[in-house]
Design a protein around this motif. Structure first.
Motif, PDB file in Angstrom:
ATOM      1  N   UNK A 217       0.803  -1.229   0.000  1.00 32.66           N
ATOM      2  CA  UNK A 217       0.000   0.000   0.000  1.00 32.66           C
ATOM      3  C   UNK A 217       0.833   1.276   0.000  1.00 32.66           C
ATOM      4  N   UNK A 218       1.884   1.305   0.827  1.00 29.28           N
ATOM      5  CA  UNK A 218       2.607   2.559   1.049  1.00 29.28           C
ATOM      6  C   UNK A 218       3.851   2.736   0.191  1.00 29.28           C
ATOM      7  N   UNK A 219       4.287   1.668  -0.466  1.00 30.26           N
ATOM      8  CA  UNK A 219       5.438   1.798  -1.361  1.00 30.26           C
ATOM      9  C   UNK A 219       4.996   1.525  -2.800  1.00 30.26           C
ATOM     10  N   UNK A 220       4.608   0.293  -3.084  1.00 28.48           N
ATOM     11  CA  UNK A 220       4.323  -0.089  -4.469  1.00 28.48           C
ATOM     12  C   UNK A 220       3.164   0.721  -5.056  1.00 28.48           C
ATOM     13  N   UNK A 221       1.992   0.652  -4.430  1.00 26.20           N
ATOM     14  CA  UNK A 221       0.832   1.345  -4.991  1.00 26.20           C
ATOM     15  C   UNK A 221       1.060   2.852  -5.056  1.00 26.20           C
ATOM     16  N   UNK A 222       1.673   3.416  -4.038  1.00 29.64           N
ATOM     17  CA  UNK A 222       1.894   4.854  -3.988  1.00 29.64           C
ATOM     18  C   UNK A 222       2.898   5.305  -5.053  1.00 29.64           C
ATOM     19  N   UNK A 223       4.005   4.572  -5.173  1.00 28.73           N
ATOM     20  CA  UNK A 223       5.028   4.951  -6.152  1.00 28.73           C
ATOM     21  C   UNK A 223       4.526   4.769  -7.588  1.00 28.73           C
ATOM     22  N   UNK A 224       3.748   3.719  -7.805  1.00 31.88           N
ATOM     23  CA  UNK A 224       3.198   3.500  -9.146  1.00 31.88           C
ATOM     24  C   UNK A 224       2.172   4.571  -9.480  1.00 31.88           C
TER      25      UNK A 224
ATOM     26  N   UNK B 222       7.793   1.570 -10.916  1.00 37.04           N
ATOM     27  CA  UNK B 222       6.810   0.494 -10.948  1.00 37.04           C
ATOM     28  C   UNK B 222       7.392  -0.752 -10.295  1.00 37.04           C
ATOM     29  N   UNK B 223       6.512  -1.659  -9.930  1.00 38.43           N
ATOM     30  CA  UNK B 223       6.917  -2.972  -9.452  1.00 38.43           C
ATOM     31  C   UNK B 223       6.892  -3.903 -10.657  1.00 38.43           C
ATOM     32  N   UNK B 224       7.893  -4.752 -10.732  1.00 37.32           N
ATOM     33  CA  UNK B 224       8.018  -5.610 -11.907  1.00 37.32           C
ATOM     34  C   UNK B 224       8.496  -6.993 -11.512  1.00 37.32           C
ATOM     35  N   UNK B 225       8.033  -7.972 -12.250  1.00 34.76           N
ATOM     36  CA  UNK B 225       8.475  -9.350 -12.037  1.00 34.76           C
ATOM     37  C   UNK B 225       9.987  -9.466 -12.230  1.00 34.76           C
ATOM     38  N   UNK B 226      10.535  -8.677 -13.126  1.00 35.16           N
ATOM     39  CA  UNK B 226      11.976  -8.685 -13.420  1.00 35.16           C
ATOM     40  C   UNK B 226      12.671  -7.508 -12.738  1.00 35.16           C
TER      41      UNK B 226
END
Length: 197
Positions: free
Chosen positions: A60-67, A73-77
């Motif tokens: 919630x506070x890192x991935x969703x916010x930064x995206x 973005x968060x990425x599989x790679x």
């Protein structure tokens, strides 16, 4: 702007730091003669709650916010693309780091429908645990196993689909054997292993 490797390292250190703070302080209590004994099931429940809290905070506070802000973005790679690890990948990475700390405590995600084949159940207790939490997701499946001469208490907790991002990734991934997850479905399990004497 921080380099992505420094950002990644900082995020991993932060999450691991949040996790380990719940384990600090026991040595002082033992030295003062106030040490208490806890049932192993309760210890596993505490670890599960802490791991899940860290995962939710990261999501919630890192991935969703930064995206949402278009920062990263968060990425599989994530290692190759200098992006953030997906929440499940961060959990797996922190589990690997924990494994190197010498506590004997291990944890990882498993599934009956793993995108990555390494995340399949690797023992009978894990297979039984996944089957059980699939039909009874309100409590963990527990038991004892012996690995390499060490006895472990092992608990398999349900890994629920709690965000649309998790569902979207699993349902759309080309290697996913299951593509119809919905909110609150059991996607797999979180296995926690604690060495016991």
């Amino acid at each position: 702007m921080l380099s992505s490797s420094k950002l990644r390292q900082g995020v991993l250190i932060l999450v691991f730091g949040l996790f380990t703070t719940g384990l600090i302080g026991q040595n002082r209590a033992a030295a003062e003669g106030t040490a208490a004994s806890l049932p192993i099931e309760l210890v596993a429940n505490y670890l599960y709650a802490m791991i899940e809290a860290d995962r939710e905070a990261y999501t919630r506070h890192v991935v969703e916010r930064m995206q949402a802000k278009g920062v990263v973005v968060a990425s599989e790679n994530w290692e190759e693309t200098n992006s953030l690890p997906l929440p499940a990948q961060l959990l797996m990475e922190s589990g690997r780091i924990m494994g190197r700390k010498g506590t004997g405590i291990q944890y990882r995600l498993i599934s009956l429908w793993p995108i990555n084949k390494r995340n399949a159940a690797s023992s009978e207790i894990e297979k039984l645990g996944l089957a059980t939490v699939l039909t009874h997701p309100t409590k963990p499946y527990t038991g004892f196993v012996k690995e390499g001469g060490t006895r472990y208490f092992q608990a398999v907790y349900p890994d629920l689909a709690v965000t649309q991002a998790c569902i979207g990734c699993h349902n759309a991934h080309p290697d996913s054997p299951k593509r119809d997850f919905r909110i609150n479905d059991v996607m797999g399990g979180l296995v926690i292993s604690i060495p016991v004497k």
